[in-house]
Design an enzyme around this catalytic site. Sequence first.
Site, PDB file in Angstrom:
ATOM      1  N   SER A   2       0.823  -1.209   0.000  1.00 13.09           N
ATOM      2  CA  SER A   2       0.000   0.000   0.000  1.00 13.09           C
ATOM      3  C   SER A   2       0.855   1.256   0.000  1.00 13.09           C
ATOM      4  O   SER A   2       1.910   1.300   0.642  1.00 13.09           O
ATOM      5  CB  SER A   2      -0.900   0.010   1.237  1.00 13.09           C
ATOM      6  N   THR A   4      -4.689   3.133  -8.093  1.00 12.62           N
ATOM      7  CA  THR A   4      -6.025   3.216  -7.499  1.00 12.62           C
ATOM      8  C   THR A   4      -6.724   4.481  -7.975  1.00 12.62           C
ATOM      9  O   THR A   4      -6.213   5.584  -7.806  1.00 12.62           O
ATOM     10  CB  THR A   4      -5.930   3.195  -5.966  1.00 12.62           C
ATOM     11  N   LYS A  64      -7.183  -0.086 -10.569  1.00  9.66           N
ATOM     12  CA  LYS A  64      -8.061  -0.558  -9.491  1.00  9.66           C
ATOM     13  C   LYS A  64      -9.163   0.475  -9.251  1.00  9.66           C
ATOM     14  O   LYS A  64      -8.890   1.662  -9.090  1.00  9.66           O
ATOM     15  CB  LYS A  64      -7.257  -0.759  -8.202  1.00  9.66           C
ATOM     16  N   TYR A  75      -1.177   5.557  -4.996  1.00  6.51           N
ATOM     17  CA  TYR A  75      -2.054   6.717  -4.955  1.00  6.51           C
ATOM     18  C   TYR A  75      -1.296   7.866  -5.606  1.00  6.51           C
ATOM     19  O   TYR A  75      -0.190   8.198  -5.188  1.00  6.51           O
ATOM     20  CB  TYR A  75      -2.393   7.105  -3.507  1.00  6.51           C
ATOM     21  N   HIS A  77     -13.576   0.062  -3.502  1.00  8.25           N
ATOM     22  CA  HIS A  77     -12.749   0.389  -2.327  1.00  8.25           C
ATOM     23  C   HIS A  77     -13.370  -0.153  -1.047  1.00  8.25           C
ATOM     24  O   HIS A  77     -13.311   0.471   0.014  1.00  8.25           O
ATOM     25  CB  HIS A  77     -12.539   1.907  -2.220  1.00  8.25           C
TER      26      HIS A  77
END
Length: 423
Positions: free
Chosen positions: A132, A182, A294, A156, A318
């Site tokens: 992440s 994402t 995603k 991100y 999400h």
Amino acid sequence: MTNIGTGPGRMRQTQVYVRGLGGERPAVPTAPERLQAAAQAKLSAADFAYIAGGAGAERTLRANLAAFERVRLLPRRLSGTRERDLSVELLGETLAAPLLLAPIGVLEAAHPEADLAVARAAAAENVPLIFSSQASVPMEACAAAMGDSPRLFQLYWGTDDEVTRSFIRRAEACGARAIVLTLDTTLLGWRPRDLDLGHLPFLRGRGLAQYLSDPVFRSRLATPLPAPAVHPPRTPALLRAGAELAAKGRRFGLSLEQMQAAAARFTATYTRPDLGWDDVSRLREWTHLPILLKGILHPDDAREAARRGVNGLIVSNHGGRQIDGEIAALDALPGVVAAAGDLPVLLDSGVRTGSDVAKALALGARAVLLGRPYVYGLALAGERGVREVVQNVLAEFDLTLGLLGVGAARDLGPGHLAPSTQP
């Protein structure tokens, strides 16, 4: 004696039952509801709220689960096999099973070892882990703990392109097999559980390990930002938050002032509301790694992604944390699969059990991402808890295949669904 076959299902059952003769119980509950309840009993209210909560009235969170409830499997009899092949092909590689561990931020909310415990568990169970961007442990440390086991990096894309590019370079150096961009968190969703507690972990320096260890981000800390419009009241709680920031800073060689600057800079720059398709094309130019998008739910977005040269899609809302009342991920899956052409499609959001995995594959997913359940396992028993959650999901998936009369995961399709739930 007739060979009754082996596989993760029978092996896990045998392990649990034989150890039970000696009074040993599993480290984590096997039923999803009991697993969540046990984690809730152990975690603080703020930490559980961050992990378990959804957007708004949490209609999307519930819709994800309800979508799996509606899908019905249709077994065939007298067609089983002694062993099942759980492997699937993804991005030119063979995965041992159609399961990846989803990127989850702020894992220190669940356990002090956070991402490091999950990385070790993923490697031990031979399932890929998606690092992440909001990790609690730098990607380099997690990669070192995984050896050659597969890992991907979830990105991100914030407002500082140079920080974004630095993350990509680090992911490449860490042996990431793909970049997972994402798309559904260009703004932070409205999350009442967190709001009611006034709790955003990033302001306490939690979930910022990728940033605090990044040379480009760190180089920005001396550059002042505009003064904030809101200031916290000077209370004992503020002093405790400052102490937490200072302790976090010591781990990364940063002073309290630098940590305050880091938390402020992160919150000011980590979302990118104007992210667009041309940025996907730029990302394609920035990395040689495969790119997965995603957050895809609309078939037209799947078609555009294929035109932009990405390598795969992840259908996801999400985990219900962004828009209250949007379509369930499983309900969106068939339309995205139909529009994606040759692109592999994965499913995230709502996966809780091995039979859920089978349903997703029958509806066209190549593999699934498992999220909250492994975090609950982490909260209850650290690395061992994560491993047991993964073992349980794969054991049930293996048994589900056998009871459906399916010899290989890749053979699942609409024919294994009741007619009313076929796409």
